[in-house]
Scaffold this active site. Structure first.
Site, PDB file in Angstrom:
ATOM      1  N   ASN A  17     -35.770  26.584 -12.275  1.00  0.00           N
ATOM      2  CA  ASN A  17     -34.822  27.572 -12.794  1.00  0.00           C
ATOM      3  C   ASN A  17     -34.491  27.269 -14.249  1.00  0.00           C
ATOM      4  O   ASN A  17     -35.450  27.147 -15.043  1.00  0.00           O
ATOM      5  CB  ASN A  17     -33.627  27.819 -11.871  1.00  0.00           C
ATOM      6  CG  ASN A  17     -32.801  26.643 -11.462  1.00  0.00           C
ATOM      7  OD1 ASN A  17     -33.275  25.748 -10.778  1.00  0.00           O
ATOM      8  ND2 ASN A  17     -31.543  26.610 -11.843  1.00  0.00           N
ATOM      9  N   ASP A  18     -33.263  27.158 -14.630  1.00  0.00           N
ATOM     10  CA  ASP A  18     -32.863  27.190 -16.052  1.00  0.00           C
ATOM     11  C   ASP A  18     -33.695  26.337 -17.014  1.00  0.00           C
ATOM     12  O   ASP A  18     -34.020  25.195 -16.701  1.00  0.00           O
ATOM     13  CB  ASP A  18     -31.434  26.659 -16.205  1.00  0.00           C
ATOM     14  CG  ASP A  18     -30.480  27.179 -15.170  1.00  0.00           C
ATOM     15  OD1 ASP A  18     -30.845  28.048 -14.381  1.00  0.00           O
ATOM     16  OD2 ASP A  18     -29.332  26.687 -15.155  1.00  0.00           O
ATOM     17  N   SER A  75     -28.027  21.548 -15.226  1.00  0.00           N
ATOM     18  CA  SER A  75     -28.419  21.987 -16.569  1.00  0.00           C
ATOM     19  C   SER A  75     -27.657  21.293 -17.686  1.00  0.00           C
ATOM     20  O   SER A  75     -26.549  20.791 -17.495  1.00  0.00           O
ATOM     21  CB  SER A  75     -28.222  23.496 -16.679  1.00  0.00           C
ATOM     22  OG  SER A  75     -29.255  24.119 -15.957  1.00  0.00           O
ATOM     23  N   ASP A 140     -23.122  22.411 -17.274  1.00  0.00           N
ATOM     24  CA  ASP A 140     -24.069  22.987 -18.238  1.00  0.00           C
ATOM     25  C   ASP A 140     -23.636  22.775 -19.693  1.00  0.00           C
ATOM     26  O   ASP A 140     -23.502  23.728 -20.468  1.00  0.00           O
ATOM     27  CB  ASP A 140     -24.285  24.487 -17.958  1.00  0.00           C
ATOM     28  CG  ASP A 140     -24.598  24.776 -16.496  1.00  0.00           C
ATOM     29  OD1 ASP A 140     -25.063  23.846 -15.803  1.00  0.00           O
ATOM     30  OD2 ASP A 140     -24.371  25.908 -16.041  1.00  0.00           O
ATOM     31  N   TRP A 277     -30.768  35.267  -9.540  1.00  0.00           N
ATOM     32  CA  TRP A 277     -30.463  34.453  -8.349  1.00  0.00           C
ATOM     33  C   TRP A 277     -30.481  35.263  -7.055  1.00  0.00           C
ATOM     34  O   TRP A 277     -30.659  34.708  -5.977  1.00  0.00           O
ATOM     35  CB  TRP A 277     -29.093  33.765  -8.508  1.00  0.00           C
ATOM     36  CG  TRP A 277     -29.171  32.462  -9.257  1.00  0.00           C
ATOM     37  CD1 TRP A 277     -28.590  32.174 -10.456  1.00  0.00           C
ATOM     38  CD2 TRP A 277     -29.858  31.273  -8.845  1.00  0.00           C
ATOM     39  NE1 TRP A 277     -28.885  30.881 -10.824  1.00  0.00           N
ATOM     40  CE2 TRP A 277     -29.654  30.301  -9.852  1.00  0.00           C
ATOM     41  CE3 TRP A 277     -30.627  30.917  -7.737  1.00  0.00           C
ATOM     42  CZ2 TRP A 277     -30.184  29.012  -9.784  1.00  0.00           C
ATOM     43  CZ3 TRP A 277     -31.155  29.642  -7.667  1.00  0.00           C
ATOM     44  CH2 TRP A 277     -30.940  28.707  -8.674  1.00  0.00           C
TER      45      TRP A 277
END
Ligand code: FRU
Length: 451
Positions: A17-18, A75, A140, A277
């Site tokens: 993901n990120d 993240s 994050d 998501w």
């Protein structure tokens, strides 16, 4: 579907993901990413790692950070500590320092790790460097060098707002401010913030705060908003009246985007995760899941509605593109990665189709909206929210210059001076083999060499 996009970054296998830790050092762009190497669904998060000289051709490197007793590695960002403020340098080599969230059931907190060979990372022995202040969502961290004050700044998400911190050495952090909307206008948990300056065409400096927002499926799921304002090294103040949301991308598949630190000429290069998501864990890709958006250069442009972010594909794309032919009403194609660049005089539609009658289309409709329609584009039974049509109201009227980059299962459309930016995935059960156009457009069809 077994093939991976060619121009867009994907992991060789496993879940991604990120984008994390975007930093440019010594001629290489470093891309770290949320990674679960042992599965194609989300799980214990690692930081995967890859490097590139041109943001198109990537070399996969060993995993940079693995989960540990403090939790999963969520993240975060990375900086090049060229003055060795952290003291992690050894006199000769200067460190890359990664700043990330340690996530476990009980709390989220911020930690750091460093590397002198830019491949192997050592976690700081005194992690975390910022303890959880008593809130559930605290993650994050984006760290950047604030030249005016000659210190490091951090923006980190904290539930329905972001917090700001400062530090002289990346280890000791002091909170300086908060920004929220008093009631959380977009009704989602804030994630993956970014904060950076951009100049207007008149030479005024503005700061852009980017916030990803996890919203309900009905509201579109994962979306990313931005605010334009001022930052004084401690706090951000928005210029906006908040009566209108400004989206980074008006398509459904762009989330957790962030920009590179330490680029040449401070160029702002943005990379997002081209996914949502709502269905990310179920998209029909075989041995990998997750794709990054094509890197885009950001600028601030004046529009009839005020300042807006504008997006363009990084220049490297122009060096590998190969003009094949002029767009006609109908065109046979035999490649799965291509680009169309055109000018439309108002209303138009472009359709990609195959002999299964699957159709992915986009264009400008009668109400002067850009649209992209994947209702019948291919496989969609994995989510009721996937087959849908998306709109972006144009700020301009009349002629529209546009670019559309299609790569196996991901489409990115840029138009109107980059103020229209739509990223969308579609999964045709067989590659598209025909393009049809309608309306008054001229344009060209490109493929790519050396990919
Ligand atoms: C955003 C996000 C982040 C978090 C990470 C976990 O997509 O939810 O907030 O750090 O993914 O993988």
């Amino acid at each position: 579907m077994d093939s991976r996009p060619k121009l867009h970054f994907t992991p060789l296998q496993g879940w991604m993901n990120d984008p994390n830790g975007l930093v440019y050092v010594d001629g290489f762009y470093h891309l770290f990413y949320q990674y679960h190497p042992f599965s194609t669904v989300w799980g214990p998060m690692h930081w995967g790692h890859a490097i590139s000289r041109d943001l198109i051709h990537w070399t996969h490197l060993p995993i940079a950070l693995e989960p540990d007793e403090l939790g999963f590695i969520f993240s975060g960002s990375a900086v090049f500590d060229k003055d060795n403020t952290s003291g992690f340098g050894d006199g000769e080599r200067r460190p890359i320092v990664a700043i990330f969230t340690h996530h476990n059931e009980l709390r989220e907190c911020q930690s750091i790790a460093w590397s002198l060979d830019y491949m192997n990372f050592t976690k700081h022995s005194q992690n975390p460097v910022i303890e959880n202040p008593g809130i559930k969502d605290f993650r994050d961290p984006k760290v950047f060098w604030y030249e005016e004050g000659r210190y490091w700044c951090m923006v980190v998400s904290a539930g329905d707002r972001v917090y700001f911190y400062r530090s002289n050495n990346l280890k000791n952090w002091e909170k300086t401010g908060e920004f929220g909307l008093g009631g959380n206008y977009a009704l989602g948990v804030w994630e993956c913030p970014d904060l950076f300056p951009l100049e207007t065409s008149k030479g005024d400096l503005k700061w852009i705060l980017v916030v990803s927002m996890g919203m309900s499926a009905e509201l579109g799921g994962s979306r990313t908003q931005y605010f334009i304002g001022h930052f004084n090294g401690e706090n951000f103040v928005g210029l906006d009246s908040f009566d209108e949301l400004k989206w980074i991308d008006q398509g459904p598949d762009c989330y957790a985007g962030n920009t590179f630190n330490n680029t040449l000429d401070d160029k702002r290069i943005f990379v997002a995760w081209n996914m949502n998501w709502i269905y990310a864990n179920r998209v029909p890709t075989d041995n990998h899941r997750g794709v990054m958006g094509f890197p885009k250069v950001l600028s601030l442009v004046d529009t009839p509605l005020g300042l807006r972010l504008s997006f363009d594909f990084v220049d490297a794309l122009n060096y590998i593109k190969k003009r094949v032919e002029v767009i006609q009403r109908s065109l046979e194609i035999d490649v799965n990665t291509f680009c169309i660049e055109g000018i439309a005089d108002g209303e138009f539609t472009i359709r990609f189709t195959n002999d299964k009658e699957e159709v992915l289309s986009f264009g400008i409709d009668r109400s002067n909206r850009f649209f992209v329609d994947r209702r019948k584009a291919g496989i969609s039974d994995f989510s009721e929210y996937f087959p849908n049509i998306y709109y972006a109201q144009r700020i301009f009227t009349g002629r529209s210059h546009f670019k559309a980059l299609w790569d196996v299962y991901t489409l990115e459309i840029l138009a109107d001076d980059g103020t229209i930016n739509m990223s969308i995935n579609a999964f045709p059960s067989k590659g598209y083999t025909k393009i049809f156009t309608e309306g008054s457009i001229t344009g060209e069809f490109y493929t790519f060499k050396d990919i």
